[in-house]
Scaffold this active site. Structure first.
Site, PDB file in Angstrom:
ATOM      1  N   SER A  60       0.791  -1.231   0.000  1.00 17.19           N
ATOM      2  CA  SER A  60       0.000   0.000   0.000  1.00 17.19           C
ATOM      3  C   SER A  60       0.823   1.280   0.000  1.00 17.19           C
ATOM      4  O   SER A  60       0.255   2.367  -0.150  1.00 17.19           O
ATOM      5  CB  SER A  60      -0.954   0.004   1.193  1.00 17.19           C
ATOM      6  OG  SER A  60      -1.991  -0.928   0.971  1.00 17.19           O
ATOM      7  N   TYR A 299       5.517  12.064   8.789  1.00 21.31           N
ATOM      8  CA  TYR A 299       4.626  11.455   7.806  1.00 21.31           C
ATOM      9  C   TYR A 299       5.069  10.022   7.528  1.00 21.31           C
ATOM     10  O   TYR A 299       6.262   9.713   7.549  1.00 21.31           O
ATOM     11  CB  TYR A 299       4.615  12.273   6.511  1.00 21.31           C
ATOM     12  CG  TYR A 299       4.144  13.682   6.739  1.00 21.31           C
ATOM     13  CD1 TYR A 299       2.789  13.961   6.837  1.00 21.31           C
ATOM     14  CD2 TYR A 299       5.055  14.727   6.911  1.00 21.31           C
ATOM     15  CE1 TYR A 299       2.342  15.256   7.090  1.00 21.31           C
ATOM     16  CE2 TYR A 299       4.620  16.010   7.155  1.00 21.31           C
ATOM     17  CZ  TYR A 299       3.260  16.277   7.242  1.00 21.31           C
ATOM     18  OH  TYR A 299       2.827  17.543   7.502  1.00 21.31           O
ATOM     19  N   ASP A 302       3.038   3.130   4.494  1.00 22.06           N
ATOM     20  CA  ASP A 302       3.363   1.729   4.748  1.00 22.06           C
ATOM     21  C   ASP A 302       2.676   0.838   3.730  1.00 22.06           C
ATOM     22  O   ASP A 302       1.713   1.246   3.084  1.00 22.06           O
ATOM     23  CB  ASP A 302       2.893   1.305   6.140  1.00 22.06           C
ATOM     24  CG  ASP A 302       3.712   1.908   7.257  1.00 22.06           C
ATOM     25  OD1 ASP A 302       4.714   2.577   6.969  1.00 22.06           O
ATOM     26  OD2 ASP A 302       3.334   1.726   8.433  1.00 22.06           O
ATOM     27  N   GLY A 303       3.152  -0.390   3.648  1.00 20.85           N
ATOM     28  CA  GLY A 303       2.488  -1.351   2.790  1.00 20.85           C
ATOM     29  C   GLY A 303       2.863  -2.767   3.144  1.00 20.85           C
ATOM     30  O   GLY A 303       3.956  -3.030   3.641  1.00 20.85           O
ATOM     31  N   GLY A 307       3.454 -11.510   2.707  1.00 16.52           N
ATOM     32  CA  GLY A 307       4.818 -11.967   2.942  1.00 16.52           C
ATOM     33  C   GLY A 307       5.898 -10.939   2.705  1.00 16.52           C
ATOM     34  O   GLY A 307       7.079 -11.229   2.901  1.00 16.52           O
TER      35      GLY A 307
END
Length: 458
Positions: A60, A299, A302-303, A307
């Site tokens: 993401s 700021y 993230d993603g 896995g």
């Protein structure tokens, strides 16, 4: 201050073993100067070492890239963040008439659109985003438009990307290549899985038990529907090229202007509150999470795929960015430990600890009890002996693969009248945070955790 890279490398290597994560690539950008290193292996079966050139799935974090491309369209005067989506996609419709006519790009960037991710199977072709938009004609609202924040894993940014496609007359992947990757001089960043150099690609891993250790993921890539919201692969170095754009108000490391300074200011300063402020941050901006680290604004983006994980933190006050890509986890405690080691070396703000529970709170427990759910997620909150408990109902197939029961019970420890810690007895699970809120009609209407919102259904 300067980084002690050998010490950090040794420290992170030890933490990888402790948390069952095969490998990591870490990069630090400070006043325009880049430092980077890699530790561990790309794949536990081949034992091939990870290097600074290993490419990882960013999950993401892709949303921040898509937001930058969308802001280029804003810069050109071709779209307005507050015009209805229908101004750009005339056939756009969902089940709720108000949402269909009033949802804007800003709602989508904020994750306040409330549209259920009911887009069916749009396939793997270049028309995937067009199909997604067509398929949501009957999609219901999880919550009324603009009422709260509720993370949209794929759909919200797919709609934004479809606007880009219609404007440019090409698929989102080509928009990203032509408008971001090539102008920024990026040679290791891509959105198409077939363009990934498999000799450089990290393999994702899951951990079912510390005794078994990491195993190769059964899912190599996310479906293409997740493209604009989760499909980019990159290196730590090139993730920091995006950070450079954000820290310098719009310019890439090669000097090219990517977006205007005004657009970067809009991305960071336009915000909505997040119901659960503790896991990520108290506000959500346009493609970025807003964190409060001991009074300093930081700021984050993230993603996670199945896995692999990506983490980026931007500290404008010290002109610093830290990126970490891993092929195992996610483990927020691991990320916190690694980042705080680096940030302490740099003499900057560090990630605050989670708050302590407040044993003196006297909660009206029946207001919280009930079932909160969305497709694929069900949370049952109950009271027992003056305490609140949450039961997470897992998909049976997922539970079987992870070797877990399909019902997992946690105690909820109150931090405030709406916020709770959810510690786990499982050493592989970090303490999570939960918000149960909106008592307008008496009992709580929503449960918010891991960015996602789940309405009361029973």
């Amino acid at each position: 201050m300067t980084l002690d890279l050998p010490r950090l490398q040794a420290r992170v290597t030890g933490l990888l073993a402790e948390y069952g994560i095969p490998g990591a690539a870490i990069g630090v950008l400070r006043d325009g100067e880049l430092s980077e290193f890699a530790v561990g292996v790309k794949n536990v079966e081949t034992r091939e070492p990870a290097t600074k050139d290993t490419v990882y799935q960013c999950g993401s974090m892709t949303k921040t890239w898509t937001a930058l491309a969308f802001m280029q369209l804003v810069d050109a005067g071709k779209v307005d963040l507050d015009e209805p989506v229908r101004a750009y996609l005339p056939g756009f419709t969902v089940a709720d008439p108000q949402a269909a006519t009033e949802v804007t790009p800003r709602h989508l960037l904020y994750h306040t659109n409330g549209i259920e991710e009911a887009y069916g199977d749009p396939g793997e072709g270049d028309d995937v985003l067009e199909r997604m938009v067509d398929n949501i004609a009957d999609a219901p609202q999880v919550f009324p438009l603009g009422h709260t924040h509720g993370y949209s894993a794929a759909l919200g940014y797919a709609i934004l990307a479809r606007i880009l496609e219609v404007h440019d007359g090409m698929c989102w992947d080509d928009v990203m290549r032509d408008h971001l990757f090539e102008p920024m001089g990026l040679t290791s960043t891509s959105s198409r899985r077939e363009q990934v150099d498999e000799t450089r690609a990290a393999t994702g891993h899951l951990v079912r038990s510390l005794e078994e250790g990491p195993i190769v993921t059964p899912v190599d890539y996310l479906p293409r529907a997740f493209g604009p919201g989760g499909g980019i692969t990159s290196t730590a170095r090139e993730v920091l090229a995006m950070a450079h754009v954000l820290l310098t108000e719009g310019t890439a490391p090669n000097g090219r202007r990517i977006v205007s300074a005004e657009s970067i200011r809009e991305m960071t300063r336009s915000r909505v509150p997040v119901p659960d402020p503790y896991m990520f941050g108290p506000e959500w901006a346009l493609g970025l999470i807003v964190c409060d680290w001991h009074g300093e604004t930081v700021y984050a983006t993230d993603g996670s795929t199945i896995g692999q994980n990506a983490r980026l933190r931007l500290l404008p006050d010290s002109n610093t960015a830290v990126a970490m890509l891993t092929n195992g986890g996610p483990r927020e405690r691991f990320c916190r430990e690694v980042f705080n080691e680096i940030l302490t070396d740099l003499g900057t703000a560090t990630i605050p600890d989670l708050p302590a529970p407040d044993a003196m709170l006297n909660l009206d427990l029946p207001r919280y009890e009930g079932v909160y759910e969305r497709p694929g997620a069900r949370y049952e909150v109950s009271a027992e002996g003056g305490r609140l408990y949450l039961t997470l109902v897992l998909d049976p197939m997922q539970a079987a693969f992870l070797q877990k029961p399909d019902r997992v019970r946690y105690e909820l420890l109150p931090v405030s009248e709406t916020h709770f810690l959810m510690p786990s007895a499982d050493p592989l699970e970090d303490t999570q945070t939960v918000a149960i809120y909106d008592f307008t009609n008496g009992p709580a209407q929503y449960l918010h955790t891991n960015g996602r919102v789940n309405p009361r259904t029973g």
